[in-house]
Write a protein that holds these residues in place. Structure first.
Motif, PDB file in Angstrom:
ATOM      1  N   SER A  29     -18.576  -9.066  -2.212  1.00 20.89           N
ATOM      2  CA  SER A  29     -17.139  -9.046  -1.986  1.00 20.89           C
ATOM      3  C   SER A  29     -16.705  -7.609  -1.706  1.00 20.89           C
ATOM      4  N   ASN A  30     -15.795  -7.456  -0.752  1.00 24.91           N
ATOM      5  CA  ASN A  30     -15.237  -6.144  -0.414  1.00 24.91           C
ATOM      6  C   ASN A  30     -16.158  -5.281   0.457  1.00 24.91           C
ATOM      7  N   LYS A  33     -16.717  -7.790   5.329  1.00 25.19           N
ATOM      8  CA  LYS A  33     -17.034  -8.927   6.204  1.00 25.19           C
ATOM      9  C   LYS A  33     -15.857  -9.283   7.114  1.00 25.19           C
ATOM     10  N   THR A  35     -13.174  -7.590   7.892  1.00 25.23           N
ATOM     11  CA  THR A  35     -12.830  -6.486   8.795  1.00 25.23           C
ATOM     12  C   THR A  35     -13.805  -6.430   9.968  1.00 25.23           C
ATOM     13  N   ALA A  51      -8.369  -5.422  -2.274  1.00 21.46           N
ATOM     14  CA  ALA A  51      -8.835  -5.950  -3.554  1.00 21.46           C
ATOM     15  C   ALA A  51      -9.926  -6.969  -3.294  1.00 21.46           C
ATOM     16  N   LYS A 146     -17.413   6.486   6.071  1.00 18.86           N
ATOM     17  CA  LYS A 146     -17.150   7.120   4.781  1.00 18.86           C
ATOM     18  C   LYS A 146     -18.187   8.177   4.428  1.00 18.86           C
TER      19      LYS A 146
HETATM   20  P1  GTP Z   1     -13.950 -10.339   0.505  1.00 17.80           P
HETATM   21  O1  GTP Z   1     -13.373 -11.292   1.517  1.00 17.80           O
HETATM   22  O2  GTP Z   1     -13.049 -10.049  -0.620  1.00 17.80           O
HETATM   23  O3  GTP Z   1     -15.313 -10.743   0.050  1.00 17.80           O
HETATM   24  O4  GTP Z   1     -14.134  -8.900   1.206  1.00 17.80           O
HETATM   25  P2  GTP Z   1     -14.671  -8.573   2.656  1.00 17.80           P
HETATM   26  O5  GTP Z   1     -16.144  -8.379   2.599  1.00 17.80           O
HETATM   27  O6  GTP Z   1     -14.161  -9.535   3.657  1.00 17.80           O
HETATM   28  O7  GTP Z   1     -14.018  -7.108   2.892  1.00 17.80           O
HETATM   29  P3  GTP Z   1     -12.742  -6.747   3.776  1.00 17.80           P
HETATM   30  O8  GTP Z   1     -13.072  -6.868   5.221  1.00 17.80           O
HETATM   31  O9  GTP Z   1     -11.553  -7.455   3.279  1.00 17.80           O
HETATM   32  O10 GTP Z   1     -12.636  -5.172   3.479  1.00 17.80           O
HETATM   33  C1  GTP Z   1     -12.590  -4.663   2.167  1.00 17.80           C
HETATM   34  C2  GTP Z   1     -12.051  -3.265   2.183  1.00 17.80           C
HETATM   35  O11 GTP Z   1     -12.932  -2.403   2.890  1.00 17.80           O
HETATM   36  C3  GTP Z   1     -10.692  -3.130   2.882  1.00 17.80           C
HETATM   37  O12 GTP Z   1      -9.916  -2.199   2.175  1.00 17.80           O
HETATM   38  C4  GTP Z   1     -11.068  -2.594   4.249  1.00 17.80           C
HETATM   39  O13 GTP Z   1     -10.032  -1.851   4.840  1.00 17.80           O
HETATM   40  C5  GTP Z   1     -12.251  -1.705   3.918  1.00 17.80           C
HETATM   41  N1  GTP Z   1     -13.136  -1.561   5.098  1.00 17.80           N
HETATM   42  C6  GTP Z   1     -13.691  -2.541   5.827  1.00 17.80           C
HETATM   43  N2  GTP Z   1     -14.417  -2.062   6.863  1.00 17.80           N
HETATM   44  C7  GTP Z   1     -14.319  -0.709   6.781  1.00 17.80           C
HETATM   45  C8  GTP Z   1     -14.858   0.372   7.585  1.00 17.80           C
HETATM   46  O14 GTP Z   1     -15.561   0.203   8.600  1.00 17.80           O
HETATM   47  N3  GTP Z   1     -14.553   1.630   7.166  1.00 17.80           N
HETATM   48  C9  GTP Z   1     -13.791   1.873   6.065  1.00 17.80           C
HETATM   49  N4  GTP Z   1     -13.558   3.145   5.737  1.00 17.80           N
HETATM   50  N5  GTP Z   1     -13.268   0.884   5.308  1.00 17.80           N
HETATM   51  C10 GTP Z   1     -13.521  -0.376   5.662  1.00 17.80           C
END
Ligand code: GTP
Ligand code: MG
Length: 194
Positions: A29-30, A33, A35, A51, A146
């Motif tokens: 999670s986070n 994915k 994005t 979050a 990052k």
């Molecule tokens: P869940 O659906 O909760 O499992 O998370 P997820 O894997 O879908 O992650 P999500 O895409 O919601 O991104 C989580 C956080 O990471 C957000 O605050 C995004 O803005 C950040 N994030 C995602 N991709 C990038 C990236 O390429 N660079 C940076 N700096 N932050 C990123």
């Protein structure tokens, strides 16, 4: 390219028979994915959040180039207590279940790993599980923006040592690495069903 959200499956019974190649996306999670999905299709179709989500659904996105992206739930604690290894959510395990696999054309899996944390045991366990599921795998090192140059090189070395699959760095924010992910997806689809 046109892309749209189709449905969220809450259980294996809800998995649609898409009749098209599916690219599965898994990771903690986070990890980024949703994005990445938005960056790949250059549209905001997946909900993102700072979050860590409590989402336990498989989200299906249809791309008019003739495939589906399937955003699967990541890891939860395996039954048997806190000290047991984290395992993929039941829904994700069901998605790869060999007994119903004929209904899905899983062309490959993108295993997303946060490039700042290339050594997490739960990612290693997830990878081992996916290897056993006999599918094509690419490791996607997310949020590479990052890290500075030398940190990027170091984390990619570590991932290549830890994982016997292609390692593709990506920054969904900057758009870096997206072309290589598309190349991998196209190669998987062109090698036919699996
Ligand atoms: P869940 O659906 O909760 O499992 O998370 P997820 O894997 O879908 O992650 P999500 O895409 O919601 O991104 C989580 C956080 O990471 C957000 O605050 C995004 O803005 C950040 N994030 C995602 N991709 C990038 C990236 O390429 N660079 C940076 N700096 N932050 C990123
Ligand atoms: Mg998400």
């Amino acid at each position: 390219m046109q892309a749209q959200f189709i449905l969220s499956a809450a259980s294996a019974a809800d998995f649609p028979r898409t009749g098209l190649p599916e690219i599965a996306m898994v990771g903690r999670s986070n990890v980024g994915k949703s994005t990445l999905i938005n960056a790949l299709v250059k549209q905001k179709i997946a909900r993102t959040s700072a979050a860590p989500g409590k989402t336990r659904l498989a989200n299906y996105y249809h791309l008019d180039s003739g495939l589906y992206l399937v955003d699967l739930p990541g890891y939860g604690y395996a039954r048997g207590g806190r000290e047991s290894v984290e395992a993929f959510e039941d829904l994700t395990q069901a998605y790869f279940d060999p007994s119903t696999r004929d209904e899905r054309r899983v062309a490959g899996v993108l295993l997303l790993i946060d490039s700042r944390h290339p050594d997490l045991p739960q990612d290693a366990a997830g990878y081992a599980w996916l290897l056993a599921a006999q599918t094509q795998i690419a490791i996607i090192a997310t949020k590479i923006d990052k890290l500075n140059r030398s940190e990027q090189a170091k984390t990619l070395r570590t991932l290549k040592k830890n994982y016997d699959s292609p390692v593709l760095p990506v920054s969904a924010f900057k758009g870096d690495g997206l072309d290589d992910i598309w190349k991998t997806i196209r190669a998987w689809i062109n090698t036919g069903p699996r």
